[in-house]
Design a protein around this motif. Structure first.
Motif, PDB file in Angstrom:
ATOM      1  N   ASN A 142      74.118  37.679  51.628  1.00 13.46           N
ATOM      2  CA  ASN A 142      72.881  37.833  52.405  1.00 13.46           C
ATOM      3  C   ASN A 142      71.525  37.627  52.171  1.00 13.46           C
ATOM      4  O   ASN A 142      70.584  37.799  52.643  1.00 13.46           O
ATOM      5  N   LYS A 195      69.463  35.243  54.438  1.00  9.52           N
ATOM      6  CA  LYS A 195      69.119  36.034  55.618  1.00  9.52           C
ATOM      7  C   LYS A 195      67.919  36.964  55.138  1.00  9.52           C
ATOM      8  O   LYS A 195      66.793  37.304  55.991  1.00  9.52           O
ATOM      9  N   THR A 254      64.478  34.835  54.774  1.00 11.51           N
ATOM     10  CA  THR A 254      63.962  34.657  56.093  1.00 11.51           C
ATOM     11  C   THR A 254      63.266  35.900  56.853  1.00 11.51           C
ATOM     12  O   THR A 254      62.021  35.697  57.242  1.00 11.51           O
TER      13      THR A 254
END
Length: 404
Positions: A84, A87, A90
């Motif tokens: 993760n 992600k 971001t």
């Protein structure tokens, strides 16, 4: 069994040219041929690794080939054991990105460093310091995700007209000729982006603690700086216009400037004006051209308009002054019209302060001539062949008064 130097060199070269299982099998067969103590001799005389030789002998004896899994060797990428991670990076960066407050572009402004992103991964998403990669690795991931530093888009114009090169070539000649002639004065004229008056943050830094409003709301007023810059003498004249900037407004500023300097420039017979191809001052703007013709007739002086092509306005010399002005008053609150004017007065260009005036005249928008009236104006304009929109001469003529 003694090995000659030529044989050793041949065996070493042959082993290097083979790869994987073929290389190991060759080494194993060579060791068998050397007899007792072959592994030791191969290590000492040929420089071969004993572990590789043993693997080759195992393959030779069993008839099975050991598959090399080179891709499984070494340290895995961070996102493989932290699925993760990208992600979450971001989510942090997008959440801290700010759009252009005036919505003039789609650019996002991100102030986070890789070190700060790493810190927020720990505090927000509960990663441990030990499992996270270094700030250098996170910088690499940020760049891969598209958050790398980029040049300002204006450095590369988005569009280019077919005649752009020809315009610049002729513009270069016109400017050089103007600078070389004593009876000609070149000036650069343009309006800066409108400034909202109010407690709005403008970026920058200040030595005095300044607090801006925490959200956008309607401005108290607006001020549009209109500038006239003389490249030859580095003189800058700035006019703060509180009304809409129209063709009449621009020509009035030209008249106001000329009235203040005409005694000093009494020997000037021609004004070469570098301008952008803006909506209020392009050469097909009827009211703009009529007002310039009236200016020429009133002061009996020739005006030569030399336009920069669209999407290349940054080359207009006065644009350099706007950059200095923006840097000068960033970090402050322009919360009144007087603050705008006073900050403009304290900026410096080449060590000198500009001449600054406030213009409170209200200008009417949408003023234009009829086709018939514009045809009369056109008879007094001289347009450069093939570049009619970009280079226009307006000369004094006794017949203008009779036509009107």
């Amino acid at each position: 069994m003694e090995l000659a130097e030529e044989v050793k060199e041949l065996l070493i070269k042959a082993a290097k040219e083979l790869k994987g299982s073929a290389r190991r099998l060759f080494m194993a067969r060579t060791v068998r041929a050397l007899g007792e103590g072959g592994q030791r001799r191969a290590e000492e005389e040929l420089g071969w690794n004993r572990a590789t030789i043993r693997k080759g002998e195992h393959e030779l004896k069993s008839g099975q080939v050991c598959v090399d899994a080179f891709q499984l060797r070494g340290r895995k990428r961070s996102e493989e054991h932290l699925p993760n991670l990208l992600k979450d990076i971001t989510a942090i960066v997008d959440g801290q990105s700010q759009a252009d407050p005036q919505f003039r572009s789609t650019r996002l402004y991100t102030r986070l460093t890789a070190t700060e992103v790493r810190r927020q991964l720990i505090t927000t998403f509960h990663y441990t310091d030990a499992e996270l990669p270094t700030a250098v690795t996170i910088t690499t991931r940020l760049n891969a995700l598209g958050y790398s530093l980029k040049k300002v888009a204006k450095t590369q114009p988005q569009k280019k007209l077919p005649e752009t090169d020809a315009i610049f070539e002729h513009l270069k000649q016109v400017n050089a000729q103007a600078d070389a002639q004593d009876s000609t004065l070149r000036l650069s004229m343009d309006a800066k982006a409108t400034v909202k008056v109010g407690p709005f943050a403008r970026g920058g830094k200040s030595r005095v603690l300044t607090k801006a409003a925490d959200h956008d709301f309607e401005a108290k007023a607006t001020v549009t700086p209109v500038g006239i810059f003389l490249p030859a003498s580095d003189e800058f004249f700035l006019y703060g216009v509180v009304s809409k900037v129209t063709s009449d407004c621009l020509v009035d500023r030209l008249v106001q400037w000329w009235e203040s300097v005409k005694e000093r420039f009494s020997h000037i017979k021609t004004l070469v004006i570098n301008v952008d191809n803006g909506p209020e001052n392009h050469s097909r703007r009827t009211q703009f051209m009529q007002r310039l013709l009236a200016f020429v007739q009133q002061y009996q002086i020739t005006v030569r308009l030399a336009y920069y092509p669209p999407y290349h306005s940054k080359y207009n010399p006065v644009e350099r002054c706007w950059g200095i002005l923006e840097q000068h008053w960033n970090g402050t609150l322009l919360d009144s019209v007087d603050a705008v004017i006073q900050f403009a007065k304290t900026m410096t260009w080449k060590g000198n302060h500009p001449m600054v005036d406030l213009v409170t005249t209200t200008y009417q928008t949408g003023v234009k001539l009829t086709k018939e009236a514009m045809q009369v104006v056109e008879t007094h304009l001289q347009r450069w062949p093939s570049l009619e929109k970009w280079f226009v001469d307006i000369t004094y003529s006794l017949s203008v008064g009779r036509d009107n």
